[in-house]
Design a protein around this motif. Structure first.
Motif, PDB file in Angstrom:
ATOM      1  N   LEU A   1       0.829  -1.204   0.000  1.00  0.00           N
ATOM      2  CA  LEU A   1       0.000   0.000   0.000  1.00  0.00           C
ATOM      3  C   LEU A   1       0.865   1.256   0.000  1.00  0.00           C
ATOM      4  O   LEU A   1       0.588   2.222  -0.715  1.00  0.00           O
ATOM      5  CB  LEU A   1      -0.938   0.004   1.214  1.00  0.00           C
ATOM      6  CG  LEU A   1      -2.106  -0.972   1.135  1.00  0.00           C
ATOM      7  CD1 LEU A   1      -2.936  -0.897   2.402  1.00  0.00           C
ATOM      8  CD2 LEU A   1      -2.964  -0.681  -0.089  1.00  0.00           C
ATOM      9  N   ILE A   2       1.919   1.233   0.799  1.00  0.00           N
ATOM     10  CA  ILE A   2       2.812   2.396   0.822  1.00  0.00           C
ATOM     11  C   ILE A   2       3.407   2.630  -0.562  1.00  0.00           C
ATOM     12  O   ILE A   2       3.512   3.758  -1.030  1.00  0.00           O
ATOM     13  CB  ILE A   2       3.922   2.200   1.876  1.00  0.00           C
ATOM     14  CG1 ILE A   2       3.310   2.133   3.264  1.00  0.00           C
ATOM     15  CG2 ILE A   2       4.935   3.324   1.800  1.00  0.00           C
ATOM     16  CD1 ILE A   2       4.287   1.788   4.350  1.00  0.00           C
ATOM     17  N   MET A   3       3.768   1.515  -1.233  1.00  0.00           N
ATOM     18  CA  MET A   3       4.284   1.650  -2.600  1.00  0.00           C
ATOM     19  C   MET A   3       3.286   2.384  -3.484  1.00  0.00           C
ATOM     20  O   MET A   3       3.645   3.257  -4.276  1.00  0.00           O
ATOM     21  CB  MET A   3       4.540   0.262  -3.200  1.00  0.00           C
ATOM     22  CG  MET A   3       5.843  -0.372  -2.801  1.00  0.00           C
ATOM     23  SD  MET A   3       5.876  -2.098  -3.359  1.00  0.00           S
ATOM     24  CE  MET A   3       5.687  -1.867  -5.125  1.00  0.00           C
ATOM     25  N   ILE A   4       2.001   1.984  -3.348  1.00  0.00           N
ATOM     26  CA  ILE A   4       0.980   2.586  -4.210  1.00  0.00           C
ATOM     27  C   ILE A   4       0.809   4.063  -3.879  1.00  0.00           C
ATOM     28  O   ILE A   4       0.721   4.917  -4.765  1.00  0.00           O
ATOM     29  CB  ILE A   4      -0.353   1.817  -4.056  1.00  0.00           C
ATOM     30  CG1 ILE A   4      -0.156   0.391  -4.562  1.00  0.00           C
ATOM     31  CG2 ILE A   4      -1.457   2.508  -4.809  1.00  0.00           C
ATOM     32  CD1 ILE A   4      -1.320  -0.531  -4.291  1.00  0.00           C
ATOM     33  N   VAL A   5       0.791   4.361  -2.570  1.00  0.00           N
ATOM     34  CA  VAL A   5       0.652   5.763  -2.162  1.00  0.00           C
ATOM     35  C   VAL A   5       1.794   6.584  -2.736  1.00  0.00           C
ATOM     36  O   VAL A   5       1.592   7.673  -3.293  1.00  0.00           O
ATOM     37  CB  VAL A   5       0.604   5.868  -0.620  1.00  0.00           C
ATOM     38  CG1 VAL A   5       0.702   7.327  -0.188  1.00  0.00           C
ATOM     39  CG2 VAL A   5      -0.661   5.226  -0.086  1.00  0.00           C
ATOM     40  N   LEU A   6       3.014   6.063  -2.632  1.00  0.00           N
ATOM     41  CA  LEU A   6       4.169   6.810  -3.130  1.00  0.00           C
ATOM     42  C   LEU A   6       4.092   7.000  -4.637  1.00  0.00           C
ATOM     43  O   LEU A   6       4.582   7.986  -5.178  1.00  0.00           O
ATOM     44  CB  LEU A   6       5.460   6.080  -2.767  1.00  0.00           C
ATOM     45  CG  LEU A   6       5.998   6.312  -1.371  1.00  0.00           C
ATOM     46  CD1 LEU A   6       7.305   5.587  -1.193  1.00  0.00           C
ATOM     47  CD2 LEU A   6       6.188   7.797  -1.120  1.00  0.00           C
ATOM     48  N   ALA A   7       3.474   6.041  -5.314  1.00  0.00           N
ATOM     49  CA  ALA A   7       3.357   6.168  -6.756  1.00  0.00           C
ATOM     50  C   ALA A   7       2.531   7.386  -7.110  1.00  0.00           C
ATOM     51  O   ALA A   7       2.796   8.073  -8.097  1.00  0.00           O
ATOM     52  CB  ALA A   7       2.723   4.908  -7.334  1.00  0.00           C
ATOM     53  N   PHE A   8       1.526   7.656  -6.286  1.00  0.00           N
ATOM     54  CA  PHE A   8       0.673   8.802  -6.585  1.00  0.00           C
ATOM     55  C   PHE A   8       1.283  10.102  -6.082  1.00  0.00           C
ATOM     56  O   PHE A   8       1.195  11.117  -6.742  1.00  0.00           O
ATOM     57  CB  PHE A   8      -0.729   8.597  -5.991  1.00  0.00           C
ATOM     58  CG  PHE A   8      -1.521   7.589  -6.762  1.00  0.00           C
ATOM     59  CD1 PHE A   8      -1.988   7.900  -8.043  1.00  0.00           C
ATOM     60  CD2 PHE A   8      -1.775   6.327  -6.249  1.00  0.00           C
ATOM     61  CE1 PHE A   8      -2.702   6.971  -8.770  1.00  0.00           C
ATOM     62  CE2 PHE A   8      -2.485   5.398  -6.981  1.00  0.00           C
ATOM     63  CZ  PHE A   8      -2.950   5.716  -8.247  1.00  0.00           C
ATOM     64  N   CYS A   9       1.862  10.069  -4.889  1.00  0.00           N
ATOM     65  CA  CYS A   9       2.461  11.314  -4.416  1.00  0.00           C
ATOM     66  C   CYS A   9       3.896  11.112  -3.938  1.00  0.00           C
ATOM     67  O   CYS A   9       4.134  11.012  -2.734  1.00  0.00           O
ATOM     68  CB  CYS A   9       1.629  11.991  -3.330  1.00  0.00           C
ATOM     69  SG  CYS A   9       0.405  10.972  -2.571  1.00  0.00           S
ATOM     70  N   PRO A  10       4.842  11.037  -4.865  1.00  0.00           N
ATOM     71  CA  PRO A  10       6.258  10.947  -4.477  1.00  0.00           C
ATOM     72  C   PRO A  10       6.735  12.210  -3.780  1.00  0.00           C
ATOM     73  O   PRO A  10       7.804  12.217  -3.194  1.00  0.00           O
ATOM     74  CB  PRO A  10       6.971  10.749  -5.819  1.00  0.00           C
ATOM     75  CG  PRO A  10       6.044  11.295  -6.836  1.00  0.00           C
ATOM     76  CD  PRO A  10       4.665  11.049  -6.327  1.00  0.00           C
ATOM     77  N   GLN A  11       5.906  13.263  -3.855  1.00  0.00           N
ATOM     78  CA  GLN A  11       6.306  14.510  -3.197  1.00  0.00           C
ATOM     79  C   GLN A  11       6.464  14.336  -1.698  1.00  0.00           C
ATOM     80  O   GLN A  11       7.183  15.101  -1.058  1.00  0.00           O
ATOM     81  CB  GLN A  11       5.275  15.610  -3.468  1.00  0.00           C
ATOM     82  CG  GLN A  11       5.292  16.111  -4.894  1.00  0.00           C
ATOM     83  CD  GLN A  11       6.672  16.557  -5.310  1.00  0.00           C
ATOM     84  OE1 GLN A  11       7.410  17.126  -4.516  1.00  0.00           O
ATOM     85  NE2 GLN A  11       7.050  16.281  -6.542  1.00  0.00           N
ATOM     86  N   ILE A  12       5.766  13.351  -1.132  1.00  0.00           N
ATOM     87  CA  ILE A  12       5.912  13.094   0.309  1.00  0.00           C
ATOM     88  C   ILE A  12       7.395  12.969   0.643  1.00  0.00           C
ATOM     89  O   ILE A  12       7.891  13.528   1.623  1.00  0.00           O
ATOM     90  CB  ILE A  12       5.189  11.792   0.707  1.00  0.00           C
ATOM     91  CG1 ILE A  12       3.712  11.885   0.387  1.00  0.00           C
ATOM     92  CG2 ILE A  12       5.426  11.476   2.178  1.00  0.00           C
ATOM     93  CD1 ILE A  12       2.971  10.587   0.636  1.00  0.00           C
ATOM     94  N   ILE A  13       8.103  12.228  -0.190  1.00  0.00           N
ATOM     95  CA  ILE A  13       9.529  12.029   0.065  1.00  0.00           C
ATOM     96  C   ILE A  13      10.345  13.168  -0.511  1.00  0.00           C
ATOM     97  O   ILE A  13      11.148  13.797   0.177  1.00  0.00           O
ATOM     98  CB  ILE A  13       9.975  10.676  -0.520  1.00  0.00           C
ATOM     99  CG1 ILE A  13       9.394   9.548   0.323  1.00  0.00           C
ATOM    100  CG2 ILE A  13      11.492  10.590  -0.572  1.00  0.00           C
ATOM    101  CD1 ILE A  13       9.718   8.191  -0.145  1.00  0.00           C
ATOM    102  N   LEU A  14      10.113  13.477  -1.765  1.00  0.00           N
ATOM    103  CA  LEU A  14      10.954  14.480  -2.427  1.00  0.00           C
ATOM    104  C   LEU A  14      10.881  15.825  -1.721  1.00  0.00           C
ATOM    105  O   LEU A  14      11.875  16.549  -1.626  1.00  0.00           O
ATOM    106  CB  LEU A  14      10.525  14.624  -3.881  1.00  0.00           C
ATOM    107  CG  LEU A  14      10.872  13.422  -4.760  1.00  0.00           C
ATOM    108  CD1 LEU A  14      10.236  13.552  -6.127  1.00  0.00           C
ATOM    109  CD2 LEU A  14      12.374  13.267  -4.877  1.00  0.00           C
ATOM    110  N   GLY A  15       9.713  16.170  -1.207  1.00  0.00           N
ATOM    111  CA  GLY A  15       9.557  17.454  -0.542  1.00  0.00           C
ATOM    112  C   GLY A  15      10.486  17.599   0.647  1.00  0.00           C
ATOM    113  O   GLY A  15      11.109  18.642   0.844  1.00  0.00           O
TER     114      GLY A  15
END
Lengths: 489, 497
Positions: free
Chosen positions: A457-471
């Motif tokens: 699920l975390i993988m899927i979430v990151l797929a939609f909003c990689p900004q969580i990490i990149l930000g």
């Protein structure tokens, strides 16, 4: 706070070593969960506009100028979280299957977590080296004692090979780290604080040889072609839950080391050897992909695909470009998130078919649609299909490399295509085709699903909003890359 | 004409006096059957008193007996370590077959004589006392190696050690004569000034003298290429004796090595540092490569001792106070690891009927934690892995080397350590990762000295646990040991510029 994160696993590991046998899994599980919660609190409280946070700085060995100094910045914050996360399913999976000498197993596993967290948290160069060396010790025991002997290679000899290979680099790095401190001090006050070292700077002549001492340690750990000699035997011997965290997290420490230590402290050498490193990375991508395509052992397919992925990450770092480095860091997290479920799925497949070779496999999807879907998502992550977070990571990396060197970027792009070959082959051979005799197409149980699905699920979430990490990471990564860029100009 | 007797500082001499008294007492006890059993207690009491007096003299810095001995930080620190090593040896000796055959008090009297020689050697600051103390510690050791009278290998070891050790002593003595000829002095500070004033620093005969002294000491410390006796003697000698001499001879000989080379030969440091660096390098390579092929644990530790001596010698090469500190730290750590390793081997040997092959350790991790854990910790520490004192020791050495511009020697140590991982880790793998073989279960009972309950004997378990605990403790909290080591270095601070 960071000290709590760092020592919680070890403390619970010690308790589970001494606790009665049937409590050991519960103690270890509690330990990893507490660590995860603490790491999540730190990650949520992390302020991306500031540099180093949650700093702990205590003198440890005044006689040698070493401080116990911890801190967290944009580069390490998600790696710490990944480490805290990856251990939870590993412990849970072992607990659900049971293991021989459980107390000792959990002690080693959790000691490994403390060492890995230490490497990500350390802000003192020698403390970093210490934790870096320490990481391999518990895994040596985990792979050796609970590993399985293969034809021609016992678990013991495979792990001796592993520890000799990895420590070859680490010992040179120890000399290099001491040299960094002594040369930077130049007769003055000795310090190994990474930020201060980066500020003081080193003469470029010294940087050139010290660079290779560090590179040796990091490249072996990743592993990068052609220093991967220890990998196949060790991967085949290792118990799968331990291998899952090893492959997901420990390999990232090497890449993290480049980003955190080598780039800021040795900018001149980085600039000088940039092309060499890019070619090594390219070699890892091509070699890893080709090998992954030719192997039939699932562990080796994943192992060599890691070599290729780490090649991409190295490529992104040594593009010395802000986009590339951000992509590399994102890809470190992505790859960690893909590998943990992938190895646990291998374990599940082995339970259903009694084998880890894809040759005689097939048809597992027949009566297990949910299991197949989970595996499909993981596979798609591995091959970085557009829409996955891995795609974004690889795109950033290639984008960065294009800015630096077009020829290398074009060759590296072929690695993306090769990934599709081996990943899809792995999925097809196991899940499709007719189900052979003796295999059992069973649906994934709720218990196993609980271990794997959250990460998916975390993988899927990151797929939609990689900004969580990149930000959160951008500022720190840009600052690191900027140092090398300045050197280049 | 009046004659002034030298003033005697009894406080400073008290450790030596106590050791001598204990030695005499042990010899007397050997005569009376009724009290023979008390010999280990007397030996331990002597050692404890000596240790207490040494701690009392912690801050002393005075010449004794007209400057023939010197009690200072260096002497106190090294003597304390020697005494600890001896105490462990006394405990490990209890119940050993060699002790039965040689007679318990006689065996311990030899041991005490050797310790007395070592304590004197750490204080020696004159060529005469240097040589006397060296012989005083060596000759009882020759005899101790041969005390397992019914075992051929033990007698062979004793004889081999005697012959080669005597060659070493003779070389040393010849070198001393040449140095005396060049400097017209026997005390160390006198030699330093004599060499400078006489202008004979780069004279070839002086250099030959220095070389011969280095070779003589290299025999004692087992620096390659003067190490050939080491594996045979380590394997053949009774294990408690091996345990004692592996650490204690290195301690005593390095103490005088430091004092002689950094005080007496300090003016010509530029002449000898390269020679010693070359010896260190050879030792590291020969020791580590030699150890790989060994199937006997004690032989392997013999070769590994050669390599470790090479690492230690690097601490002298740099000729700085930090080098001495690092060397002292490393020696203290080495003492702890060796104590753990050999105590575990003694326990294992008595249980398994005196087999010291690495293969006999198969499956010990499951069946015998009191052998497995100390041995594992000792191997990890010898290999220099964190979190053990061995790691900090290597770190300390690296720092001293890099700071004195001897980085290449640091790299040699790193390369040597890599090679060493192969054989240290093989032992760990055998302990934990191999199933127990059937052969290791057959215990030849009835052989003298076999003791199936050895893991429950406190006098064997205590050194094993203390040694491994110290190796871990000083790996995590090294500062106390760093300060301990610096106490030795500080004693020489004034003399090393």
């Amino acid at each position: 706070m960071l000290s709590a994160i760092l020592w919680t696993p070890l403390a619970f590991g010690l308790i589970s070593l001494l606790a009665p046998r049937r409590f050991a899994p519960w103690v270890a599980g509690t330990g990893t969960l507490i660590t995860l919660v603490l790491a999540a609190i730190v990650a949520i409280g992390f302020d991306s506009s500031q540099g180093l946070q949650y700093v702990v700085d205590v003198t440890w060995i005044p006689g040698l100028g070493i401080n116990y100094s911890l801190g967290i910045d944009g580069i390490s914050v998600f790696l710490v979280l990944l480490t805290a996360l990856a251990w939870v399913p590993a412990v849970a999976f072992t607990a659900s299957r049971g293991t021989d000498r459980a107390g000792l197993f959990y002690f080693m596993l959790l000691a490994g977590q403390t060492a890995t967290l230490g490497a990500f948290l350390a802000q003192d160069l020698l403390l970093f080296v210490l934790f870096f060396d320490l990481m391999i010790v518990p895994f040596y025991f985990l792979f050796g004692i609970w590993g399985s002997d293969r034809e021609g290679v016992t678990a013991g000899s495979a792990t001796v090979k592993m520890i000799v290979f990895t420590l070859i680099g680490s010992l040179l790095m120890l000399v290099g780290a001491v040299a960094v401190g002594v040369i930077a001090a130049d007769g003055g006050q000795l310090t190994f604080n990474m930020a201060e070292l980066a500020e003081k700077g080193l003469p470029s002549g010294s940087q050139n040889w010290i660079f290779w001492f560090f590179a040796a340690a990091f490249l072996v750990k990743m592993p990068a072609f052609p220093l991967h000699g220890w990998m196949p035997d060790a991967y085949r011997a290792a118990p799968l839950p331990a291998l899952a965290v090893f492959s997901a997290v420990l390999s990232k420490v090497g890449a993290y080391g480049f980003l955190k230590v080598v780039l800021p402290i040795m900018p001149d050498a980085v600039e000088l050897f940039q092309t060499t490193m890019l070619i090594i990375a390219l070699g890892s991508i091509i070699y890893g992909s080709v090998m992954a395509f030719t192997k039939i052992d699932l562990r080796l397919i994943l192992g060599f695909s890691s070599v290729a992925q780490l090649g991409f990450i190295t490529l992104g770092i040594f593009a010395l470009d802000s986009t590339g480095a951000n992509g590399a860091l994102l890809q470190m997290i992505n790859h960690g998130l893909v590998v943990v479920p992938a190895f646990l799925i291998v374990a599940l497949i082995a339970e259903r078919t009694g084998s880890e070779d894809i040759g005689p496999m097939g048809g597992l999807a027949k009566k297990a649609p949910v299991f197949a879907v989970i595996f499909l998502i993981v596979t798609m992550g591995t091959l970085a299909i557009p829409g996955s977070a891995n795609f974004i990571g690889e795109f950033y990396i290639l984008n960065g490399v294009f800015n630096t060197d077009v020829a290398i970027a074009i060759i590296a792009s072929s690695g993306v295509a090769l990934a599709a070959f081996y990943a899809l082959r792995m999925y097809q051979r196991t899940m499709h085709n007719p189900l052979p005799e003796g295999s059992d197409s069973r649906e994934i149980s709720v218990r196993d699903g609980l271990m794997i699905v959250p990460i998916v699920l975390i993988m899927i979430v990151l797929a939609f909003c990689p900004q969580i990490i990149l930000g959160d990471t951008r500022d720190s990564v840009d600052a690191t890359v900027a140092v090398s860029k300045e050197a280049a100009q | 004409m009046t004659f002034d007797a030298p003033t005697i500082d009894y406080a400073g001499l008290s450790p030596i006096i106590t050791m001598t008294a204990g030695l005499v007492l042990l010899v007397l006890v050997a005569v009376f059957d009724g009290v023979k059993r008390t010999a280990p207690a007397i030996a331990l009491l002597t050692l404890a008193t000596t240790a207490g007096l040494l701690i009392w003299q912690w801050d002393a810095d005075t010449p004794l007996l007209n400057g023939s001995l010197q009690i200072d930080g260096l002497a106190v620190v090294f003597s304390l370590l020697v005494v600890i090593s001896a105490a462990a040896a006394v405990l490990l000796t209890i119940g050993d077959p060699s002790e039965h055959q040689a007679g318990r008090p006689d065996f311990l009297a030899l041991l005490m004589a050797s310790v007395l020689g070592m304590v004197m050697l750490t204080m020696a600051s004159n060529l005469i006392t240097f040589f006397i103390a060296l012989e005083l510690f060596s000759i009882p050791l020759y005899a101790l190696c041969g005390t397992n009278l019914r075992k051929r290998e033990s007698l062979e070891a004793g004889l081999k050690y005697l012959i080669i050790g005597s060659v070493g002593s003779a070389t040393l003595l010849y070198g001393m004569a040449l140095i005396y000829g060049a400097s017209a002095a026997t005390d160390f500070t006198g030699i330093a000034s004599g060499l400078t004033e006489g202008g004979l620093i780069s004279d070839s005969l002086t250099l030959v003298g220095v070389g011969m002294i280095a070779v003589g000491l290299a025999f004692k410390i087992s620096i390659a290429p003067f190490h050939q006796w080491t594996p045979d003697v380590y394997q053949g000698a009774p294990t408690p004796v091996t345990a004692f001499m592996s650490a204690a001879t290195k301690l005593a000989a390095f103490a005088v090595f430091i004092r002689f080379f950094l005080v007496a030969l300090e003016p010509m440091a530029a002449e000898w540092d390269v020679i010693l660096a070359a010896l260190a390098t050879i030792s590291i390579l020969v020791g580590n490569v030699g150890a790989i092929a060994q199937s006997s644990l004690k032989r392997m530790l013999g070769y590994s001792g050669v390599a470790q001596a090479g690492y230690m010698l690097a601490g002298i090469v740099v000729a700085t106070q930090q080098g001495v500190d690092a060397l002292t730290f490393y020696l203290a750590a080495y003492l702890a690891m060796n104590m753990a390793a050999f105590a575990a081997i003694v326990i294992h040997e008595r249980q398994s009927g005196f087999s010291d092959s690495i293969e006999s350790l198969r499956g010990i991790g499951r069946s015998n934690p009191l052998v497995a854990w100390p041995l594992t910790i000792a191997m990890l520490a010898l290999a220099g892995l964190p979190p053990t004192a061995g790691f900090i020791g290597k770190l300390y050495l690296f720092q001293a080397l890099v700071e004195a511009d001897w980085t290449w020697l640091g790299v040699m140590i790193a390369i040597g350590t890599m090679i060493s991982l192969v054989y240290y880790m093989r032992v760990v793998a055998t302990i934990w990762m191999s199933p127990a073989s059937d052969a290791s279960l057959q215990v030849p009972s009835g052989e003298p000295g076999v003791d199936l309950d050895s893991p429950r004997r406190w006098y064997l378990v205590l050194p094993a646990i203390l040694g491994s605990a110290a190796a871990i403790f000083f790996g995590i909290i090294p500062q106390p040991l760093v300060e301990f080591a610096q106490h030795a270095g500080n004693a020489l601070a004034a003399l090393i510029s």
